[in-house]
Design a protein around this motif. Structure first.
Motif, PDB file in Angstrom:
ATOM      1  N   GLY A  64      29.445  26.214  31.180  1.00 26.69           N
ATOM      2  CA  GLY A  64      29.719  27.346  32.056  1.00 26.69           C
ATOM      3  C   GLY A  64      31.146  27.824  31.887  1.00 26.69           C
ATOM      4  N   GLY A  65      32.091  26.885  31.867  1.00 25.10           N
ATOM      5  CA  GLY A  65      33.496  27.237  31.683  1.00 25.10           C
ATOM      6  C   GLY A  65      33.777  27.815  30.317  1.00 25.10           C
ATOM      7  N   LEU A  66      33.144  27.248  29.293  1.00 22.37           N
ATOM      8  CA  LEU A  66      33.357  27.749  27.935  1.00 22.37           C
ATOM      9  C   LEU A  66      32.819  29.169  27.800  1.00 22.37           C
ATOM     10  CD1 LEU A  66      34.295  27.236  25.039  1.00 22.37           C
ATOM     11  CD2 LEU A  66      32.044  26.227  24.559  1.00 22.37           C
ATOM     12  N   SER A  67      31.695  29.458  28.440  1.00 21.03           N
ATOM     13  CA  SER A  67      31.132  30.805  28.399  1.00 21.03           C
ATOM     14  C   SER A  67      32.086  31.814  29.033  1.00 21.03           C
ATOM     15  CB  SER A  67      29.793  30.831  29.133  1.00 21.03           C
ATOM     16  OG  SER A  67      29.285  32.149  29.219  1.00 21.03           O
ATOM     17  N   VAL A  68      32.674  31.463  30.164  1.00 21.46           N
ATOM     18  CA  VAL A  68      33.632  32.356  30.819  1.00 21.46           C
ATOM     19  C   VAL A  68      34.878  32.540  29.939  1.00 21.46           C
ATOM     20  CG1 VAL A  68      35.145  32.671  32.817  1.00 21.46           C
ATOM     21  CG2 VAL A  68      32.813  31.829  33.131  1.00 21.46           C
ATOM     22  N   ALA A  69      35.326  31.451  29.305  1.00 20.90           N
ATOM     23  CA  ALA A  69      36.478  31.532  28.407  1.00 20.90           C
ATOM     24  C   ALA A  69      36.221  32.553  27.302  1.00 20.90           C
ATOM     25  CB  ALA A  69      36.785  30.160  27.807  1.00 20.90           C
ATOM     26  N   ARG A  70      35.033  32.512  26.737  1.00 21.64           N
ATOM     27  CA  ARG A  70      34.692  33.465  25.683  1.00 21.64           C
ATOM     28  C   ARG A  70      34.671  34.890  26.215  1.00 21.64           C
ATOM     29  NH1 ARG A  70      35.230  34.686  20.468  1.00 21.64           N
ATOM     30  NH2 ARG A  70      33.406  35.731  19.588  1.00 21.64           N
ATOM     31  N   GLN A  71      34.184  35.080  27.427  1.00 21.74           N
ATOM     32  CA  GLN A  71      34.147  36.420  28.000  1.00 21.74           C
ATOM     33  C   GLN A  71      35.558  36.970  28.200  1.00 21.74           C
ATOM     34  OE1 GLN A  71      31.212  36.930  31.270  1.00 21.74           O
ATOM     35  NE2 GLN A  71      30.438  34.922  30.690  1.00 21.74           N
ATOM     36  N   ILE A  72      36.476  36.116  28.633  1.00 18.83           N
ATOM     37  CA  ILE A  72      37.873  36.539  28.765  1.00 18.83           C
ATOM     38  C   ILE A  72      38.420  36.989  27.411  1.00 18.83           C
ATOM     39  CG2 ILE A  72      40.222  35.742  29.273  1.00 18.83           C
ATOM     40  CD1 ILE A  72      38.929  33.809  31.329  1.00 18.83           C
TER      41      ILE A  72
END
Length: 213
Positions: A64-72
């Motif tokens: 979940g955190g990695l997905s948000v990191a990619r979106q940023i």
């Protein structure tokens, strides 16, 4: 990261012989701006309850955190105009439903999900920290002294709308390289222009290499 590697290779002598170089959309070191964007991505991973200080279950990683990191990251790669042209205020499905996702939301979520098959969270943290450490002047007497010693013909290319690595960084880099020519591509695509403006970039590289290969 590719431009950073190119600059490092200039100093490696016989270990990595370089006759000429092309550095695209990068600077002589990572500035506070890039470090801040990297840290925001890392913070998204740290905030995932599954991260566990980096000692997470390999079978249940903090995706979940990695997905948000990619979106940023995906936002930092483009521009206001590029997102407006591509998405505007379009909805993904029923435009009349207030809870219907905007097209840009579904795009970012898709990019975040797709990224999970390509990166491990700890690896992503390590790579962003490595990029933040980029500094050609480290252990070389400072960047001006270091770059002045790089005699190879070098082509520096910038994208005029790049928010992540603005052209001020390429202009500063070009001034410190003794045998350098610099060019700037007109594009609304931001940092991703180095991928999307291939005709313009390819023409510059072809011309440069025809003279300096």
């Amino acid at each position: 990261m590719g431009g950073m590697q190119v600059l490092e290779w200039l100093f490696m002598g016989d270990l990595v012989p370089v006759r000429s170089a092309v550095a695209i959309a990068c600077g002589s070191h990572h500035h506070a701006w890039q470090i801040a964007i990297s840290e925001a991505q890392r913070a998204a991973i740290y905030a995932d309850p599954k991260f566990l200080g980096g000692s997470y279950d390999k079978l249940d990683p903090p995706y979940g955190g990695l997905s948000v990191a990619r979106q940023i990251a995906m936002v930092s790669y483009r521009t206001h105009q590029a997102y407006e042209d591509k998405f505007g205020r379009k909805r993904a499905k029923d435009a009349s439903a207030l809870d219907s996702l905007y097209s840009v939301e579904t795009y970012l979520r898709h990019q975040g999900q797709k990224f999970l098959s390509r990166f491990d969270p700890n690896s992503y943290i390590a790579i962003t920290r490595l990029m933040d450490s980029h500094d050609v002047g480290r252990n070389r007497g400072g960047e001006q002294q270091a770059l002045a010693s790089a005699k190879q013909p070098t082509l520096v290319i910038g994208i005029d709308s790049d928010v992540l690595y603005p052209v001020t960084e390429q202009k500063a880099l070009a001034k410190m390289l003794p045998s350098c020519e610099d060019h700037y591509i007109r594009s609304d695509e931001g940092h991703d222009g180095f991928l999307l403006e291939q005709d313009a970039i390819g023409s510059l590289i072809q011309s440069f290499l025809s003279r300096h290969l």
